[in-house]
Structure formats: structure tokens, C-alpha cells
Design a protein around this motif. Structure first.
Motif, PDB file in Angstrom:
ATOM      1  N   LEU A 293       0.824  -1.215   0.000  1.00 16.99           N
ATOM      2  CA  LEU A 293       0.000   0.000   0.000  1.00 16.99           C
ATOM      3  C   LEU A 293       0.854   1.260   0.000  1.00 16.99           C
ATOM      4  O   LEU A 293       0.422   2.303  -0.491  1.00 16.99           O
ATOM      5  N   PHE A 294       2.042   1.168   0.563  1.00 16.69           N
ATOM      6  CA  PHE A 294       2.864   2.362   0.755  1.00 16.69           C
ATOM      7  C   PHE A 294       3.953   2.509  -0.293  1.00 16.69           C
ATOM      8  O   PHE A 294       4.731   3.459  -0.247  1.00 16.69           O
ATOM      9  N   THR A 295       4.005   1.579  -1.247  1.00 15.13           N
ATOM     10  CA  THR A 295       4.981   1.686  -2.336  1.00 15.13           C
ATOM     11  C   THR A 295       4.300   1.938  -3.670  1.00 15.13           C
ATOM     12  O   THR A 295       4.983   2.225  -4.650  1.00 15.13           O
ATOM     13  N   ASP A 296       2.993   1.853  -3.714  1.00 14.48           N
ATOM     14  CA  ASP A 296       2.251   2.018  -4.958  1.00 14.48           C
ATOM     15  C   ASP A 296       1.790   3.473  -5.094  1.00 14.48           C
ATOM     16  O   ASP A 296       1.065   3.992  -4.238  1.00 14.48           O
ATOM     17  N   ALA A 297       2.199   4.111  -6.178  1.00 12.01           N
ATOM     18  CA  ALA A 297       1.844   5.518  -6.403  1.00 12.01           C
ATOM     19  C   ALA A 297       0.339   5.691  -6.612  1.00 12.01           C
ATOM     20  O   ALA A 297      -0.242   6.704  -6.207  1.00 12.01           O
ATOM     21  N   ALA A 298      -0.307   4.725  -7.250  1.00 16.60           N
ATOM     22  CA  ALA A 298      -1.741   4.829  -7.497  1.00 16.60           C
ATOM     23  C   ALA A 298      -2.526   4.791  -6.180  1.00 16.60           C
ATOM     24  O   ALA A 298      -3.512   5.514  -6.015  1.00 16.60           O
ATOM     25  N   VAL A 299      -2.088   3.968  -5.238  1.00 14.85           N
ATOM     26  CA  VAL A 299      -2.735   3.914  -3.927  1.00 14.85           C
ATOM     27  C   VAL A 299      -2.580   5.255  -3.222  1.00 14.85           C
ATOM     28  O   VAL A 299      -3.533   5.798  -2.657  1.00 14.85           O
ATOM     29  N   PHE A 300      -1.375   5.807  -3.265  1.00 14.13           N
ATOM     30  CA  PHE A 300      -1.137   7.102  -2.631  1.00 14.13           C
ATOM     31  C   PHE A 300      -2.043   8.170  -3.239  1.00 14.13           C
ATOM     32  O   PHE A 300      -2.649   8.967  -2.512  1.00 14.13           O
ATOM     33  N   ASP A 301      -2.161   8.196  -4.555  1.00 14.41           N
ATOM     34  CA  ASP A 301      -3.003   9.198  -5.207  1.00 14.41           C
ATOM     35  C   ASP A 301      -4.474   9.045  -4.809  1.00 14.41           C
ATOM     36  O   ASP A 301      -5.151  10.038  -4.560  1.00 14.41           O
ATOM     37  N   ARG A 302      -4.964   7.808  -4.745  1.00 14.98           N
ATOM     38  CA  ARG A 302      -6.359   7.598  -4.353  1.00 14.98           C
ATOM     39  C   ARG A 302      -6.600   8.054  -2.913  1.00 14.98           C
ATOM     40  O   ARG A 302      -7.622   8.670  -2.611  1.00 14.98           O
ATOM     41  N   VAL A 303      -5.666   7.753  -2.027  1.00 15.08           N
ATOM     42  CA  VAL A 303      -5.828   8.157  -0.629  1.00 15.08           C
ATOM     43  C   VAL A 303      -5.699   9.670  -0.501  1.00 15.08           C
ATOM     44  O   VAL A 303      -6.496  10.319   0.179  1.00 15.08           O
ATOM     45  N   ALA A 304      -4.705  10.262  -1.149  1.00 12.39           N
ATOM     46  CA  ALA A 304      -4.463  11.702  -1.020  1.00 12.39           C
ATOM     47  C   ALA A 304      -5.612  12.524  -1.599  1.00 12.39           C
ATOM     48  O   ALA A 304      -5.911  13.610  -1.088  1.00 12.39           O
TER      49      ALA A 304
END
Length: 189
Positions: A84-95
Motif C-alpha cells: 500500500l505504501f509503495t504504490d503511487a496509485a494507492v497514494f493518489d487515491r488516498v491523497a
């Protein structure tokens, strides 16, 4: 159909019955890559991710370090996977969900949704890697000899209805003896 037009809505994922071998290999490779990210996130990775989220959410007005470290410790305590913390797409969805620094309730809800998304992907990939949908389980029925034989039992209400029906329609027909052999008269004799 709505107004004569077919509207496609996403539904539950249904695994294919047959998966080609090349898709099986790709799914197995993706599953192996995903497996490497299922270990709990490290302290440093969680700290970098939280700092990046703080910069993205608040810009120049960063939250106090106590809030940031609290988020890091909560992430570590909940054992979120490193993927979860290495995937840029996950970060974008959360942010994208937050304009300002979120409280732990909001952040954990977003991370739980991403963890569920990761688990769903894991399940789908494992089905594809195994070659498709398992054969549907047929209900096991009892063998003929194990079933109870004999007449069915009717409820009182049904018996009263049947008695009324036969009374109005000329009486109940004679009981047939199902166990006796049939004798046919062919006009012989």
C-alpha cells in the motif's frame, strides 16, 4: 434496459471458466510480485509515506510532528501491507480524499479500503493463476434407497380441502394397489 438502451453496471466479479496458459503465467507472476508486498510496512516506509501525505494535503501548513508520528504508529500497529505504501496509485487515491490533514478515523478508513482492494486483487489473481473458476459444487442428494418411502403426510388444512374437493366431485377414487402386478385382459379366452 433504460429507455430502450442497455445500461451496463459493474457487478460482482465472476471468474472465467477457462484461462489461457499465458494469462495463467502472467497472473502467477503478478501474484508473486504482490506476495512480496504483503509483509507489514517498515517504520521508515510508513514515515516517508505519512510525510509525503502531509505535504500533499497541507502544503505549507504542516501538521505537528506529534500527529505525524501518531499516524505512523497507528499504521504500524494495524499491520498494513507494504504494498500500500509503495504504490503511487494507492497514494493518489488516498491523497485525493483529503484536502487537509485527516484524523486517524478518516485515514484508517481510506487505508482499510485500499487493503480490501488489495485482497480482492489477490483473490482474483490466485483464481486466474490456478486456471479459472472451480467447478461448481453440485448439491449432494441422497441416494434413492436412503430416501424415505411411503405416502406423504398432509397438513390438516390440506386434508380438509381435499375431502371437500372429493365430496363436490363425486367421491374419492378407489385406492390403487401399486405393489400388485398388473393383469391385462387381451380378450383371450
Amino acid at each position: 434496459m433504460i429507455d430502450g438502451v442497455y445500461v451496463l453496471r459493474p457487478g460482482a466479479w465472476k471468474p472465467p471458466a477457462i484461462v489461457p496458459p499465458d494469462v495463467q503465467r502472467e497472473a502467477a507472476d503478478a501474484l508473486a510480485a504482490l506476495r512480496s508486498g504483503t509483509a507489514p510496512v517498515s517504520h521508515d516506509a510508513a514515515k516517508r509515506w505519512v510525510a509525503h501525505l502531509a505535504n500533499r494535503c497541507n502544503g505549507s501548513q504542516l501538521p505537528p510532528d506529534a500527529k505525524l508520528m501518531g499516524a505512523v504508529s497507528d499504521i504500524l500497529a494495524n499491520g498494513y501491507p507494504a504494498a500500500l505504501f509503495t504504490d503511487a496509485a494507492v497514494f493518489d487515491r488516498v491523497a485525493r480524499k483529503f484536502r487537509f490533514w485527516p484524523g486517524w478515523a478518516e485515514l484508517s478508513e481510506a487505508l482499510d479500503a485500499e487493503r480490501t482492494r488489495l485482497r480482492d486483487a489477490w483473490g482474483r489473481l490466485s483464481v486466474l493463476a490456478k486456471g479459472g473458476a472451480p467447478a461448481p459444487q453440485r448439491r449432494r442428494t441422497q441416494p434413492e434407497e436412503d430416501r424415505t418411502a411411503g405416502p406423504r403426510v398432509m397438513s390438516e388444512t390440506t386434508e380438509k380441502l381435499m375431502a371437500d374437493f372429493w365430496a363436490r366431485n363425486g367421491g374419492r377414487p378407489a385406492q390403487r394397489n401399486m405393489g400388485a402386478p398388473a393383469v391385462m385382459n387381451r380378450g383371450e379366452g
